[in-house]
Design an enzyme around this catalytic site. Structure first.
Site, PDB file in Angstrom:
ATOM      1  N   ASP A 341       0.831  -1.204   0.000  1.00 59.22           N
ATOM      2  CA  ASP A 341       0.000   0.000   0.000  1.00 59.22           C
ATOM      3  C   ASP A 341       0.866   1.256   0.000  1.00 59.22           C
ATOM      4  OD1 ASP A 341       0.884  -0.739   2.594  1.00 59.22           O
ATOM      5  OD2 ASP A 341      -0.519   0.671   3.489  1.00 59.22           O
ATOM      6  N   GLU A 342       0.265   2.359  -0.392  1.00 57.84           N
ATOM      7  CA  GLU A 342       0.846   3.700  -0.263  1.00 57.84           C
ATOM      8  C   GLU A 342       2.277   3.774  -0.787  1.00 57.84           C
ATOM      9  OE1 GLU A 342      -1.715   5.383   3.495  1.00 57.84           O
ATOM     10  OE2 GLU A 342       0.010   4.118   3.942  1.00 57.84           O
TER      11      GLU A 342
END
Length: 535
Positions: A341-342
């Site tokens: 993620d991210e």
């Protein structure tokens, strides 16, 4: 630091987890239509969490007395001892556990109840002479014990003798889970939690039939698991946390202790090593992992997306292989979570290249990869995507996840504005985040995992997970307060049939958990949405 109850007491309470009743069985009672337990009689069979698939009241109650024995069959001895450990302090009774057959007492019968109950289902039959739990597998017996526990007065959780009476309402509960994956995640990277803190949380999860603990073991602020081939990850990368605290890490022996503790409560541990972003602790520990060969300083803030493993660097994949190999060897469960993620500092092209190389490494060491839903940019066959979007997530991003699900990618649902139990309840909540909005108790409960992602096949959903991120936690970490009362609702969504889902009935059942939490020393949030006792 929060003061914890002695570990022995935690163990005893955890071992006897709870269950829930079928809403379709509810009749009359409170203004919401849910019957409230009579203070002078046994609790109705449908007044538990999560709600069971079927609950039928009939016959006379069973009373636990000084003469009660716990009768077990081969393979159910451990569950019998767990039940006895729960009941002995509050009842003051001996409650011997015996393999001698008989028609009385509390009976745990392994290998009975019918194959349709599956790996975790059970049947609880209560009559005047006996309370009998039948299950094909030991996990089902354990879950049945949790239901029995919730049907007893809240004082059963006391570690000192109480007067009783200890009655179970007559009737039959037949129960099995809707989903096989029912999880909660604890972020031990942003804020490190000691072993006893994690064990206490495991006990609380087990009470509501959660069967998976996801441990977020690495992030920018801390690396929390010992890796022999890269020792500075833990000794240096684990030396701090958000706000500059002392941090910490789990040795391999510590990790095994947590795994064994969870397994004794029929809970699987999923370790997460987040990559290619959320890796500053690793990059700070080893300069050779950085594209420029220079190690950044340790990080104690709360920004995200600024770090990335060096995708073109071959040494990166030596590192990944070593870490996954060691974590896989330590972990008996089927999954390793690889984050994903991210990754704002990794180009989309590099992200796909990285994941295309890392997912086969997980498979090489005999595990199934889980990734946050961004992994659907290039999911390998069998990789599980964990969806953490929310109402404001773009149609394009949702569509990518749905299309992957249609092509066979299994899903775990953790919508941030529903299941993130680190989020504030209201603007006045002193802890937590609110980037996905406020998550009050009704909002966390009132959604259906089977239809939440429009267009995703219903059978692509493996289950649900409630993540607890910890960047706002300090020395007096509010783990109880943020977990309760939201966690039981997420657990119910994972266990109970869709037909039992009803907020008005649920909130009445939820309110009845409060005396039990008081006995267990749980410091919960008294949401104004719930009709708590004495309110």
């Amino acid at each position: 630091m929060r003061r914890f109850r002695p570990l022995l007491l935690i163990c005893a309470s955890l071992l006897a987890v709870t269950t829930v009743p079928a809403a379709s069985a509810y009749t009359g009672g409170s203004p919401e239509g849910t019957p409230v337990a009579d203070a002078t009689g046994p609790r109705p069979l449908d007044q538990v969490i999560p709600a069971p698939a079927s609950a039928r009241a009939e016959g006379k109650p069973y009373t636990i007395t000084a003469k009660t024995v716990i009768r077990v069959t081969k393979g159910s001895q451990r569950t019998g001892e767990q039940l006895a450990a729960l009941l002995r302090p509050s009842t003051g009774y001996r409650l011997p556990v015996t393999t001698r057959p008989g028609k009385d007492g509390i009976q745990l019968r392994l290998g009975e109840g019918g194959a349709k109950l599956g790996d975790e289902g059970y049947r609880l039959e209560i009559g005047k002479r006996a309370a009998v739990i039948k299950a094909p597998r030991t996990a089902g017996l354990f879950h049945g014990v949790q239901t029995l526990r919730q049907l007893l007065p809240a004082e059963v959780e006391s570690r000192t003798k109480k007067p009783g009476p200890w009655q179970l309402a007559g009737g039959t509960i037949t129960d099995k889970p809707r989903y096989g994956y029912r999880a909660a995640m604890l972020d031990v990277s942003r804020h490190f939690f000691e072993k006893d803190q994690v064990k206490r949380w495991i006990d609380q999860l087990a009470l509501y039939k959660v069967n998976t603990l996801h441990l977020h073991l690495s992030d920018d602020q801390g690396w929390r698991i010992a890796i022999d081939s890269w020792p500075r990850l833990a000794t240096y990368g684990g030396s701090t946390e958000v706000g500059g605290g002392k941090g910490g890490y789990y040795t391999k022996a510590d990790y095994k202790e947590l795994l064994d503790y969870a397994a004794d409560r029929h809970m699987t541990v999923v370790p997460e090593i987040d990559m290619p972003s959320h890796t500053n602790a690793a990059l700070a520990s080893y300069a050779e992992l950085n594209c420029d060969g220079k190690a950044p300083p340790l990080y104690t803030g709360t920004d995200v997306g600024f770090s990335s493993l060096c995708v073109p660097l071959e040494r990166t994949y030596d590192f990944v292989d070593d870490v996954i190999r060691e974590v896989a060897a330590m972990t008996p469960g089927p999954y390793i979570h690889i984050g994903g993620d991210e990754a704002h500092s990794t180009s989309p092209e590099d992200y796909v290249k990285f994941m295309d190389r890392v997912q086969p490494v997980v498979a090489k060491y005999g595990k199934t990869a889980i990734g946050w839903h961004q992994i659907t940019a290039s999911p390998a066959k069998g990789t599980v995507a964990q969806y953490w979007g929310y109402d404001a997530t773009s149609t394009e991003e949702r569509g990518q996840v749905v299309n992957a699900a249609k092509k066979g990618t299994p899903l775990i649902l953790s919508p941030a504005d529903r299941a993130y139990i680190d989020h504030k309840y209201t603007k006045d909540t002193p802890y937590g985040l609110s980037w996905a909005g406020f998550v009050e108790v009704q909002r966390s409960y009132d959604w259906d995992p089977g239809t939440y992602l429009e267009g995703a096949p219903a059978d692509s959903v493996l289950g649900v997970e409630a993540p607890m991120w910890s960047e706002t936690f300090g020395e007096n970490e509010p783990l109880d307060y943020m977990t309760f009362p939201r966690l039981p609702g997420i657990a119910e969504l994972g266990w109970s049939p869709r037909s039992t889902h009803d907020w008005d009935r649920y909130k009445a059942r939820l309110s009845q958990q409060a005396p039990r939490w008081d006995q267990l020393g749980v410091e919960y949030y008294r949401s104004p949405q719930v009709p708590w006792p004495g309110k």
